[in-house]
Design a protein around this motif. Structure first.
Motif, mmCIF file in Angstrom:
data_model
loop_
_atom_site.group_PDB
_atom_site.id
_atom_site.type_symbol
_atom_site.label_atom_id
_atom_site.label_comp_id
_atom_site.label_asym_id
_atom_site.label_seq_id
_atom_site.Cartn_x
_atom_site.Cartn_y
_atom_site.Cartn_z
ATOM 1 N N UNK A 36 0.816 -1.210 0.000
ATOM 2 C CA UNK A 36 0.000 0.000 0.000
ATOM 3 C C UNK A 36 0.853 1.264 0.000
ATOM 4 N N UNK A 37 2.078 1.199 0.569
ATOM 5 C CA UNK A 37 2.947 2.379 0.589
ATOM 6 C C UNK A 37 3.999 2.336 -0.529
ATOM 7 N N UNK A 38 3.815 1.415 -1.475
ATOM 8 C CA UNK A 38 4.652 1.411 -2.667
ATOM 9 C C UNK A 38 5.889 0.553 -2.601
ATOM 10 N N UNK A 39 6.023 -0.295 -1.589
ATOM 11 C CA UNK A 39 7.159 -1.203 -1.487
ATOM 12 C C UNK A 39 6.784 -2.580 -2.030
ATOM 13 N N UNK A 40 7.785 -3.372 -2.363
ATOM 14 C CA UNK A 40 7.548 -4.712 -2.890
ATOM 15 C C UNK A 40 7.356 -5.698 -1.729
ATOM 16 N N UNK A 41 6.383 -6.578 -1.861
ATOM 17 C CA UNK A 41 6.125 -7.572 -0.811
ATOM 18 C C UNK A 41 5.750 -8.926 -1.395
ATOM 19 N N UNK A 42 4.668 -8.958 -2.183
ATOM 20 C CA UNK A 42 4.256 -10.227 -2.768
ATOM 21 C C UNK A 42 3.483 -11.090 -1.786
ATOM 22 N N UNK A 43 3.228 -12.340 -2.161
ATOM 23 C CA UNK A 43 2.388 -13.217 -1.340
ATOM 24 C C UNK A 43 3.143 -13.802 -0.153
#
Length: 320
Positions: free
Chosen positions: A287-294
């Protein structure tokens, strides 16, 4: 490494300051390490002014990866960082021999230290745990930060903490009992060159007033997004002795801090694990524009409606 064994405590007392963050690990839709995402996030952390990264533990999902991926992850982080932030690993292994293999590997990559949780199985008495850390410190040159947490199954006693703090390369403790009174008691009773860190942002301002110097091994400064400047501002005001102004900034941040507590920290308290709580943090990250994924199976991802609720709440609070 920038310090010898004899210099470990003094070096860490000088350098472990401000924001040592513990980031989630981006994963691809195919459930592999998202190398590009890891590298993008590291550039973002540097732009934010993060002082150090603490990787390889629960928040990184590294309790749930293959051993080969654990090693590869640390290589990617070190290569992307290129010496710009201080790097620490996290060791969760009950086998001191497996732990030492990991520590030797990251030492060659330029990591300064390891946060180490006492064994979650087998070793339970104070003497057994002391012997675990004594053997570890005798066989590794990395600085060691203890993790004092109920998640391990045994919270390190005050008497044991005094013994462990005297080991040459044991330099700090992440005081994860979520009891600030215990943080203050440890700081009073342990040696002056030993760092007692408070990993709950809610306590960080008060901790600065009482000898704290670092918020270590959590992720508030990253996830507070457009509001993170308030955390930096209250820290700087506190160090300038402007406590009333610092408190005003801290109070402005509380609605965001309350949300962080509710969807993450209190979930850990309730379950005594990080697993399911982390899924909300990965949603917050994206939501804040960082990469995370499942999330990696078998841990479930967040339901779509819950993701939408969190995104809406973050927008409402001005985080993103």
């Amino acid at each position: 490494m920038e310090f010898t064994r004899k210099e470990a405590k003094a070096w860490c007392k000088e350098h472990l300051r401000d924001f040592y963050m513990c980031p989630p690990t981006p994963m691809t839709p195919e459930l592999t390490l998202d190398e590009e995402g890891i590298r993008e996030n590291i550039e973002a952390y540097i732009d934010m002014g993060v002082n150090g990264l603490v990787v390889g533990g629960f928040i990184s999902e590294c309790w749930n990866v293959k051993l080969s991926d654990w090693f590869r992850y640390h290589e990617i982080v070190a290569d992307a960082n290129k010496g710009r932030m201080d790097l620490w690993t996290i060791i969760l292994d009950p086998s001191v021999h497996q732990a030492l293999e990991k520590m030797a590997f990251v030492e060659k990559l330029g990591y300064s230290g390891a946060e180490v949780m006492n064994p979650a199985v087998q070793l339970r008495t104070d003497d057994e745990i002391y012997d675990f850390f004594k053997y570890m410190s005798d066989h590794s040159n990395l600085a060691i930060c203890l993790y004092r947490t109920p998640v391990s199954g045994k919270v390190l006693s005050f008497d044991l903490m005094k013994r462990l703090a005297d080991l040459e390369t044991v330099v700090a403790v992440k005081q994860g009992s979520l009891n600030h009174a215990e943080t203050l008691k440890l700081r009073r009773e342990l040696r002056d060159d030993f760092i007692v860190s408070e990993p709950w942002e809610r306590f960080f301002l008060d901790d600065l007033r009482h000898g704290g110097q670092v918020i270590y091994g959590e992720l508030s400064y990253i996830i507070y997004g457009k509001k993170r400047h308030l955390m930096k501002e209250y820290m700087d005001l506190a160090r300038a002795g402007k406590w009333e102004e610092a408190y005003q900034k801290w109070a402005e941040l509380r609605p965001v801090g309350d949300l962080y507590d509710d969807v993450f920290l209190w979930e850990i308290v309730k379950t005594a694990t990080y697993a399911s709580a982390l899924a909300m943090m990965k949603t917050w990250y994206e939501a804040i524009g960082l990469k995370a994924g499942p999330m990696l199976p078998p841990v479930r991802d967040v339901a779509p409606e819950r993701k939408e609720w969190l995104r809406a709440r973050l927008k409402e609070l001005g985080v993103c």
